[in-house]
Each structure stands twice: as C-alpha cells, then as structure tokens.
Scaffold this motif. Structure first.
Motif, PDB file in Angstrom:
ATOM      1  N   LEU A  54       0.838  -1.108  -0.083  1.00 36.15           N
ATOM      2  CA  LEU A  54       0.245   0.074  -0.038  1.00 36.15           C
ATOM      3  C   LEU A  54       0.891   1.346   0.074  1.00 36.15           C
ATOM      4  CD1 LEU A  54      -2.871  -0.987   2.704  1.00 36.15           C
ATOM      5  CD2 LEU A  54      -3.010  -0.823   0.136  1.00 36.15           C
ATOM      6  N   PRO A  55       0.423   2.322  -0.695  1.00 37.00           N
ATOM      7  CA  PRO A  55       1.361   3.631  -0.476  1.00 37.00           C
ATOM      8  C   PRO A  55       1.177   4.192   0.922  1.00 37.00           C
ATOM      9  CG  PRO A  55      -1.006   4.014  -1.516  1.00 37.00           C
ATOM     10  CD  PRO A  55      -0.970   2.193  -1.307  1.00 37.00           C
ATOM     11  N   GLU A  56       2.259   4.993   1.002  1.00 32.00           N
ATOM     12  CA  GLU A  56       2.607   5.512   2.105  1.00 32.00           C
ATOM     13  C   GLU A  56       1.537   6.639   2.507  1.00 32.00           C
ATOM     14  OE1 GLU A  56       4.802   5.159   4.572  1.00 32.00           O
ATOM     15  OE2 GLU A  56       5.722   3.313   3.548  1.00 32.00           O
ATOM     16  N   PRO A  57       1.030   6.624   3.851  1.00 30.23           N
ATOM     17  CA  PRO A  57       0.202   7.754   4.093  1.00 30.23           C
ATOM     18  C   PRO A  57       0.440   9.338   4.126  1.00 30.23           C
ATOM     19  CG  PRO A  57       0.391   6.379   5.956  1.00 30.23           C
ATOM     20  CD  PRO A  57       1.474   5.859   4.919  1.00 30.23           C
ATOM     21  N   THR A  80      -7.481   7.836   9.872  1.00 30.17           N
ATOM     22  CA  THR A  80      -8.587   6.893  10.033  1.00 30.17           C
ATOM     23  C   THR A  80      -8.652   6.093   8.666  1.00 30.17           C
ATOM     24  OG1 THR A  80      -9.490   7.787  11.866  1.00 30.17           O
ATOM     25  CG2 THR A  80     -10.829   5.979  10.753  1.00 30.17           C
ATOM     26  N   PRO A  81      -8.913   6.835   7.359  1.00 35.19           N
ATOM     27  CA  PRO A  81      -8.990   6.340   6.100  1.00 35.19           C
ATOM     28  C   PRO A  81      -7.969   5.380   5.931  1.00 35.19           C
ATOM     29  CG  PRO A  81      -9.432   8.731   6.218  1.00 35.19           C
ATOM     30  CD  PRO A  81      -9.021   8.661   7.302  1.00 35.19           C
ATOM     31  N   ASP A  82      -6.501   5.801   5.906  1.00 31.97           N
ATOM     32  CA  ASP A  82      -5.390   4.848   5.842  1.00 31.97           C
ATOM     33  C   ASP A  82      -5.482   3.643   6.724  1.00 31.97           C
ATOM     34  OD1 ASP A  82      -4.080   6.860   4.119  1.00 31.97           O
ATOM     35  OD2 ASP A  82      -3.641   7.957   5.879  1.00 31.97           O
ATOM     36  N   GLN A  83      -6.128   3.888   7.921  1.00 32.83           N
ATOM     37  CA  GLN A  83      -6.024   2.566   8.765  1.00 32.83           C
ATOM     38  C   GLN A  83      -7.277   1.777   8.184  1.00 32.83           C
ATOM     39  OE1 GLN A  83      -3.725   1.803  10.639  1.00 32.83           O
ATOM     40  NE2 GLN A  83      -3.589   2.816  12.464  1.00 32.83           N
TER      41      GLN A  83
END
Length: 704
Positions: free
Chosen positions: A96-99, A360-363
C-alpha cells in the motif's frame, strides 16, 4: 519457512520467484528489482540495514523500498504450513502507498538543564553532562555526602511552587525562604562550625526546625554576608529547556510526562540512569514530531452555553494535554504535551478529535486490504491483533523466535497462529469501535488488542468500555460469540497462551464482507458499518415464522452507559417546549419545527453527550443508551408538541400555552408584573412594544 510461491503469487496477482539467499548470493536479483522504479517490498526485517546499504551502493536504484516481517509474525509458528493466506495479506498491506504526510510540532532546546534533587547526586550528574549542557541545580537537601567544596554550577534552593512546560519551555517557580543566600555563599563552612545545634548541612541551608536563632552563624558569615534572618521570602522563577528530576517523588507525576522531563528516583543508581544522561546530551537543537490530532470544534460535544456535557477526552488523557475552555465552548489540546496515544480520539463520540498518524481512512484501507487478501487466499476465522510498534512488536517477534527455537518440543510455544493477523499501531489506544466494527464488516471474526503494560490504566478502562459497546451491538444483532478481546501480556508465554485461547469459541460474522472505504468522519464510518452489519444481521434477516402475523416492533439493542448511540426520553408533563435542549445539542439530534411547537428527534445523530439532559431547566430529559436497528433511527420523530399560544392583541401564535401559563403563574405575584404589565406577557413581541408605546403616549397626553 514453508513458503508457497505459487499460492502467494496467486493471492497477490503477481509472479513471485522464491529467493532463499537474497541478502547474499542472490543479491543481484534485489539490485535488478530496485532499478525498475517500481515499489519494492522486502519480506525481511532482520537484514534491513544490509539491504539499505546495498541499495545505496546500487547505481541507478530508484525504487522505494519497504520492509515487512513475515517470519516471526507467522512463518515461525506451529501451524506455519497454513500461514500462506496470512503471509499474502501482510505482503499486500506492505504494497500500500505511504500515508500522506501530516503537519508537525516543533521544539527548540538550547541545552539549559535543570537538575533537581539531593545536592551530592545532582552534582555527580552535572559532572557527566556539563560539557554538553548548561547546568543549574535545585538542591532539595545535602544527600549522603553533601555538596562538593568547589561550587561549579549555579545552585538554587527553597520551596518549589510549580514546574510545568515541555522540551525547550520549562518554567520553574519557587520561593526562596532560607536565611542563607546560595548566590552569596562561598562554602567556607564557617557557619557549620559556628552552629551549636548542627542545623546547617552540607547543602548550606538552615534547618529552621532545629535552629534556635542564636545568630552565631550570621556573625561567622559577616564577611560574605550570605546569612540574614530578617530576609523576607522571595518568589522567583526561571526558564529551562530540560529537567532531570532525581527526587524520590516526581515533580511531574504523570503517566506520560512532557518531552524533555526525566525522572530517576534514587539518582544515577537507577537502572536507566546512564541511558537517560546520554539521551539528555542529545536534546540540544531543533526537533519535530507529528501533530497527532485534528480538532473540529463544530462537532465537539464538550460544552454549550457554559454547560459541560462530554468530558471523555479530558478525563482519558494521561499527558494532561487536553483542558476545558468553557468560555469558548470547546476543549483545548496542547500539541507540545500530546504524546500521540490517540486515546482521546477513541473515546470521542462525535469524531471532533481525529487521529492523524496515520489517519483513519489509511487505517481502514489497511484493514480492508489485509482481510480481503487473507479471505481471497483461502484464510478463515481471521483475528486482527492490534499492537504498538515498540513493546508489542517486540513481544510478537519474541514469540515467533521462541516458537522456532522450540520447534519439535512438546512443551514449546506455538507462535503466532496462522489465523492471527498482526497490525502495528503507533499506540493501541488510537483505535476504537469505528475501526473494530469495520474490521468485522470486512471479514474478521475477532479483533484483539495487545497491552504490554506500557499503557496508562485509564487507556485500558476506555478500551474495555469501547469493547463492551461493540460486543453488545454485535450480540444484539445476532452475531454470536465473543468478537473483541483485550490481551494483557508482557512475556511470550503469556501471549502464546492468550492467542491459543482465541480459538476456543466460534464467532458468527456477516456472510458477505463489506468493501466500503473508511471515511474521515467517525460517525459516517460507523453508519456505513452499522448499515452493513444490520443488513446481514441474523436476527433481522430471518424470515417471520408466520407471514400473517403482525409486524414485530423495531429491534432495540440495549447498550452500556456511556455508549455513543442512543435515544432520549422526554417527560411531557414537565417539558414546556422551551427548546433549550435544541440549542444545546451539538449533533442536531434534537430539532424544532418552524411551523408548529414541536420537539423532534433523529436518533442516528445522537451521541449521548448529555448536554440536553444537563441544560433542560425542567429536568424533563433522560438518556437511553441503545441502538434502534431499524430505518426509523434515521427519521425524525416527535417527542413532544403543544398547542400554540395566540397573542391576545393580534391573534398571532407565539410560544406554547403551557410555557406562557407557567410564566404567568411564576410572575403573577411579582411587583413588576401587575395589571397591564402582566397582560403584555400574553402578547407577541411586536404587540408588546406597540402597547407599551401607546400607554406612554396616553400618559403624556393626560399630564398635558
């Protein structure tokens, strides 16, 4: 590790050649990969340093490199042969891309160090750091040996009033109330020899409890003039960048003390004495840390009209970074004191405080990718294990290593089971029911949170309460079994036993995994999650036993007190429809009706903050923590309504009959409201002004 390249490749939709010595003989394969420009994931954290150095030495290397541990996390376990779905899931998350980067908080330290404690211990510590830091000492007594004859650093003494601040900005306030002025004292020891009561110690301060005020010491110090019994106490303050506290009791006794404050009870003999001194020497210059939170005041349910409702974030913060500002009807978060635990965001019912590291969207994307890949690769009964990046990560790795070393032994540890998916967090208190329930919706059977003893007690209490709410929701919807666990373990054997115990019961979960994206708004995510869970809930999807039977009432799931979902009840006999509760509600759950005297309620919006209950002047409102598992929870319902009062002059409706009659009853005996004045209370605001103006004109004409 029994890796299966074909199975992993199929799960990741890639072709994965298997390399057994990628960090040695097969290193050219790694070098070719990092020249491609594509993201490269290295499934080895043990040789992170070697791979990093190799990348730096490789000409034309442009690929971003990430590392993921698939060995201790699953490859080294008793059921490693079944771990391919988990390994595929861990690799997918690593891709996954970095936040997105977050804003930062800055500190600046010039190295001004305050050492507080017994003079002998303080001077020993000062000698070890004085070449790198500007040392000042606040003496709390002589200690076992007392101060050295040579005064090498500024020394203060007295009664400490307060110590507050953070790295680069500590403020010490104290009262100098001893007859001996340490700035003038030359440590000649003449006063010690002259004092018959031995009331003066080698910290060069007088023990006023033993002193009989014969003044021999004052006479002996006539040349230096450091002793004066008539000197008035003096309030002083000073600024420092760093604080080393050697006292038995900490001056800042918090679970999460400020950056730049270090407490070593017992002095340098403390187990962390040397490492603390080394850390202090490094804290000179400018430093940054992430700003861990976002605050949206418009969503905050803390206070309205100087009335406090929700106080959850203030109570849970172990760093004392959050305070109440009732005048501005908000909470205030000090970013310098915030340590990034995220507990405030977990207990916040509205999402006014949001966690940003990561957001939160990244988590949510991580959990969805993890579980979708695991289920797609044939995995079953997934348990998401949330742990912190330090103690928790170390404990998971210790368990995997212990399992590998004990392989084949009957009493050896089993390691991390194949169905347990470890997920590292900055802090385990940073996630709550929005992400936990989302994980269940995405296909997890259980969510476990690992506490290694580093967490503040109030964090664990908050997590238990959140789990009780989440479990009550799932149980009420018919999802049997226990879905949430708080694991407290500080050793591999304890963690191994806890993880093995998670297999004891079966959990019922939604038949179809959700695919929605977790949003930035907490309540929005909860609504999407609840919609999915209710759509597949066993108690709601079961067909009625008798098609001709009347429709059952909507399902009401009772929740524990303090839940972020619920309804309110209104005592219609007491309620006057003053609508103070409407203006106090921060979530628009309580609403009025512009066309009629009504109090309406939308249960979906209610966060159970209690502001309406506290604000109501008639004590007519009570909270009911629950979940109404029906579409009606999103629709406005009328809680109370009344006949309007018509103006006695123009007939225009205003207010309610009950409210006007109550006001007339309370003011009827007041001297200011007699006769015409009382009648004007029965008029609308316009007619009241007209009537008063007409009466004044009539009075003037009569006088003329």
């Amino acid at each position: 590790m029994p890796l299966e390249p074909k199975a992993l490749g199929a799960a990741l939709a890639e072709s994965l050649p298997l390399h057994s010595t990628l960090c040695r003989r097969e290193a050219p394969a790694f070098q070719r990969a990092i020249r491609s420009g594509d993201d490269v994931v290295v499934a080895c954290t043990q040789e992170r340093r070697l791979f990093t150095e190799l990348a730096e030495q490789t000409e034309g290397a442009t690929s971003p490199i990430r590392f993921v541990n698939i060995r201790e996390a699953g490859g080294w376990s008793r059921d490693a042969k079944s771990a391919s779905p988990k390994i595929a899931a861990l690799l997918a998350v690593a891709h996954l891309p970095e936040p997105d980067p977050v804003s930062t908080v800055s500190y600046a330290s010039q190295g001004r160090l305050l050492i507080v404690g017994p003079l002998d211990a303080a001077e020993k510590a000062a000698a070890l750091v004085a070449d790198a830091l500007q040392v000042s000492i606040f003496s709390t007594g002589p200690g076992a040996a007392g101060g050295a004859q040579e005064r090498r650093w500024p020394v203060m003494a007295g009664r400490i009033v307060s110590l507050e601040g953070w790295l680069g900005n500590f403020s010490l306030r104290w009262t100098r109330d001893n007859p001996i002025d340490l700035d003038l004292c030359t440590r000649c020891n003449a006063c010690l020899s002259a004092c018959p009561e031995q009331a003066i110690g080698l910290d060069y301060q007088i023990d006023l409890g033993r002193c009989t005020s014969h003044r021999d010491c004052e006479k002996a110090c006539s040349v230096a003039g450091a002793i004066h019994f008539g000197r008035a106490p003096e309030a002083l303050d000073a600024q420092f960048d760093l604080v080393l506290d050697l006292g038995a009791n900490a001056l800042i006794d918090w679970h999460a003390p400020p950056q730049g404050y270090f407490h070593l009870a017992g002095g340098l003999a403390h187990a962390e004495g040397l490492s603390t001194l080394l850390r202090l020497r490094e804290l000179v210059g400018e430093f940054e840390k992430p700003k861990f939170f976002d605050y949206k005041q418009k969503l905050c349910a803390h206070s309205r009209n100087e009335v406090v409702g929700c106080n959850a974030c203030v109570e849970v913060c172990s760093a004392h970074a959050i305070s109440s500002d009732k005048e501005r009807q908000r909470i205030v978060v000090n970013p310098q004191l915030c340590v990034g635990c995220g507990a405030c965001t977990t207990v916040c019912p509205t999402g006014a405080l949001g966690y940003t590291y990561p957001r939160t969207p990244d988590q949510g994307r991580k959990l969805r990718t993890l579980l979708a890949t695991y289920l797609g690769a044939g995995g079953r009964d997934a348990t998401v294990l949330l742990h912190n990046e330090e103690g928790g990560q170390a404990l998971v790795e210790q368990l995997g290593r212990a399992a590998q070393l004990g392989r084949g032994k009957r009493d050896g540890l089993g390691g991390v089971p194949a169905h347990v998916l470890p997920v590292a967090l900055m802090h385990v208190a940073s996630t709550g029911i929005d992400l936990w329930l989302s994980a269940i919706a995405f296909g997890a059977s259980q969510v476990a949170v690992l506490s290694t003893g580093e967490e503040a007690p109030q964090y664990l209490d908050a997590l238990k309460k959140q789990m009780a709410v989440a479990q009550a929701l799932l149980t009420g919807l018919g999802y049997t079994g226990t879905h949430f666990h708080l694991i407290e373990a500080d050793a591999p054997a304890a963690l191994d036993a806890a993880l093995a115990g998670l297999r004891a019961t079966r959990q019922r979960v939604p038949a179809t995994a959700a695919r929605f994206a977790v949003g930035a708004e907490k309540r929005g995510t909860l609504e999407m999650t609840l919609d999915h869970l209710m759509a597949q809930a066993p108690v709601l999807s079961a067909p009625p036993a008798d098609a001709a039977a009347p429709l059952a009432p909507p399902l009401e799931i009772a929740l524990p007190a303090g839940s972020p979902f619920g309804a309110v009840t209104v005592n219609k006999d007491s309620c006057t429809l003053c609508l103070a509760c409407v203006s106090a509600c921060p979530a628009s759950a309580l609403q009025d009706n512009q066309n009629a005297p009504q109090l309406r309620f939308i249960e979906k919006n209610c966060v159970q903050c209690g502001l309406c209950e506290t604000t109501c002047p008639e004590n007519a409102i009570a909270l009911v923590p629950r979940l109404l598992a029906a579409p009606e929870r999103k629709q406005p319902v009328v809680l109370n309504e009344a006949k309007p009062w018509a103006c006695i002059r123009c007939g225009k409706p205003f207010g309610t009959q009950k409210a006007i009659e109550a006001m007339l009853g309370k003011l009827a005996g007041h001297a200011m409201f007699q006769g015409e004045a009382l009648e004007r209370l029965k008029m609308c605001s316009d007619c009241r002004v007209i009537d008063l103006y007409s009466a004044q004109n009539e009075m003037k004409i009569t006088q003329l």
